[in-house]
Design a protein around this motif. Structure first.
Motif, short mmCIF file in Angstrom:
data_model
loop_
_atom_site.label_atom_id
_atom_site.label_comp_id
_atom_site.label_asym_id
_atom_site.label_seq_id
_atom_site.Cartn_x
_atom_site.Cartn_y
_atom_site.Cartn_z
N GLY A 84 4.28 2.79 -4.69
CA GLY A 84 3.38 2.82 -3.53
C GLY A 84 2.11 2.03 -3.76
N PRO A 85 1.37 2.28 -4.86
CA PRO A 85 0.17 1.47 -5.11
C PRO A 85 0.48 -0.02 -5.29
CG PRO A 85 0.07 3.46 -6.41
CD PRO A 85 1.42 3.42 -5.79
N ALA A 86 1.61 -0.34 -5.87
CA ALA A 86 1.95 -1.76 -6.05
C ALA A 86 2.18 -2.44 -4.70
CB ALA A 86 3.20 -1.90 -6.92
N LEU A 87 2.90 -1.79 -3.79
CA LEU A 87 3.17 -2.39 -2.48
C LEU A 87 1.91 -2.46 -1.62
CD1 LEU A 87 6.63 -0.80 -1.65
CD2 LEU A 87 6.15 -3.10 -2.47
N THR A 88 1.09 -1.41 -1.63
CA THR A 88 -0.13 -1.47 -0.83
C THR A 88 -1.15 -2.42 -1.46
OG1 THR A 88 -0.96 0.52 -1.93
CG2 THR A 88 0.16 0.81 0.18
N GLY A 89 -1.09 -2.62 -2.77
CA GLY A 89 -1.93 -3.63 -3.40
C GLY A 89 -1.56 -5.03 -2.93
N LEU A 121 -5.33 1.88 2.38
CA LEU A 121 -4.01 2.37 1.97
C LEU A 121 -3.83 2.33 0.46
CD1 LEU A 121 -1.63 0.88 4.70
CD2 LEU A 121 -2.13 3.28 4.24
N PHE A 122 -4.34 1.27 -0.16
CA PHE A 122 -4.24 1.17 -1.62
C PHE A 122 -5.01 2.31 -2.29
CE2 PHE A 122 -6.04 -0.35 -5.66
CZ PHE A 122 -4.85 -0.50 -6.37
N ALA A 123 -6.21 2.59 -1.82
CA ALA A 123 -7.01 3.67 -2.40
C ALA A 123 -6.31 5.02 -2.22
CB ALA A 123 -8.40 3.70 -1.78
N ALA A 124 -5.73 5.25 -1.05
CA ALA A 124 -5.05 6.53 -0.80
C ALA A 124 -3.80 6.68 -1.67
CB ALA A 124 -4.68 6.65 0.67
N THR A 125 -2.99 5.64 -1.77
CA THR A 125 -1.78 5.74 -2.59
C THR A 125 -2.11 5.79 -4.08
OG1 THR A 125 -1.45 3.34 -2.50
CG2 THR A 125 -0.23 4.67 -0.91
N LEU A 126 -3.16 5.12 -4.49
CA LEU A 126 -3.57 5.19 -5.89
C LEU A 126 -4.04 6.60 -6.23
CD1 LEU A 126 -4.01 3.61 -8.51
CD2 LEU A 126 -6.34 3.18 -7.73
N TRP A 127 -4.83 7.21 -5.35
CA TRP A 127 -5.27 8.59 -5.59
C TRP A 127 -4.07 9.53 -5.64
CZ3 TRP A 127 -4.45 12.86 -2.54
CH2 TRP A 127 -5.06 14.03 -3.00
N ASN A 128 -3.13 9.39 -4.70
CA ASN A 128 -1.94 10.24 -4.66
C ASN A 128 -1.11 10.10 -5.94
OD1 ASN A 128 -0.05 12.05 -3.50
ND2 ASN A 128 1.19 10.32 -2.85
N THR A 129 -0.98 8.89 -6.42
CA THR A 129 -0.20 8.66 -7.64
C THR A 129 -0.88 9.29 -8.84
OG1 THR A 129 0.79 6.65 -6.76
CG2 THR A 129 0.70 6.87 -9.16
N LYS A 130 -2.17 9.07 -8.98
CA LYS A 130 -2.88 9.61 -10.14
C LYS A 130 -3.00 11.12 -10.09
CE LYS A 130 -6.16 7.42 -12.01
NZ LYS A 130 -6.42 6.59 -13.10
N ALA A 131 -3.17 11.69 -8.90
CA ALA A 131 -3.37 13.13 -8.77
C ALA A 131 -2.06 13.91 -8.80
CB ALA A 131 -4.12 13.43 -7.48
N ARG A 132 -0.99 13.37 -8.21
CA ARG A 132 0.21 14.18 -8.04
C ARG A 132 1.47 13.59 -8.65
NH1 ARG A 132 1.13 14.22 -2.33
NH2 ARG A 132 3.06 15.17 -2.95
N LEU A 133 1.71 12.30 -8.52
CA LEU A 133 3.04 11.77 -8.80
C LEU A 133 3.26 11.24 -10.20
CD1 LEU A 133 3.57 9.84 -5.46
CD2 LEU A 133 4.35 12.13 -6.05
N ALA A 134 2.28 10.63 -10.80
CA ALA A 134 2.47 9.97 -12.09
C ALA A 134 2.84 10.98 -13.18
CB ALA A 134 1.22 9.22 -12.49
#
Length: 149
Positions: A84-89, A121-134
């Motif tokens: 997600g962060p890669a695509l929104t980046g 979108l990049f900031a939101a997906t980056l936060w989601n990845t670091k907080a929940r998914l990674a």
């Protein structure tokens, strides 16, 4: 169905997590063993099976007692977490390129407008990845509770 024998001292890592889909959360646990190259994936029979959650909590506690809590992780796979962060980046950089190379006659602050949705979108997906998914090691067993049904 059936029983699976897993030597707790043989567990190299155990990742408890879930993936989100149209039908809801799909829970899974991936176990990597020292003695075998293939991984073992465990899924609940029903989506909200309380037996799965109790079993994974008990297994995580046993693995932590047998060899340390640092072998237990939470989250999904690293690839799906960071996709997600890669695509929104890429979307952000496309908007930035449009602003810098196509809108050359506009005021400087208007040139950054196409990049703004991508940046949000990049900031939101980056936060989601670091907080929940990674995937990351847990510090205490209670961190597994949000990852279980």
């Amino acid at each position: 169905s059936g029983a699976i024998w897993i030597d707790l001292a043989d567990v190299a890592s155990m990742r408890v997590g879930y993936d989100e889909s149209k039908t809801g959360k799909v829970f899974h646990t991936v176990i990597v063993r020292n003695s075998r190259p293939e991984t073992r994936a465990l899924h609940p029979l029903a989506n909200r099976d309380p037996g799965y959650a109790a079993t994974m909590r008990a297994m995580a506690a046993a693995v932590a007692e047998a060899g340390g809590i640092d072998r237990i992780e939470r989250g999904t796979s690293a690839f799906w977490a960071w996709l997600g962060p890669a695509l929104t980046g890429l979307l952000f950089f496309a908007g930035l390129a449009i602003g810098l190379f196509v809108l050359t006659r506009d005021v400087w602050w208007q040139r950054f407008a196409p990049a703004l949705p991508g940046a949000i979108l990049f900031a939101a997906t980056l936060w989601n990845t670091k907080a929940r998914l990674a995937p990351r090691p847990i510090k205490e067993l209670s961190e597994l509770d949000p990852q279980l049904p």
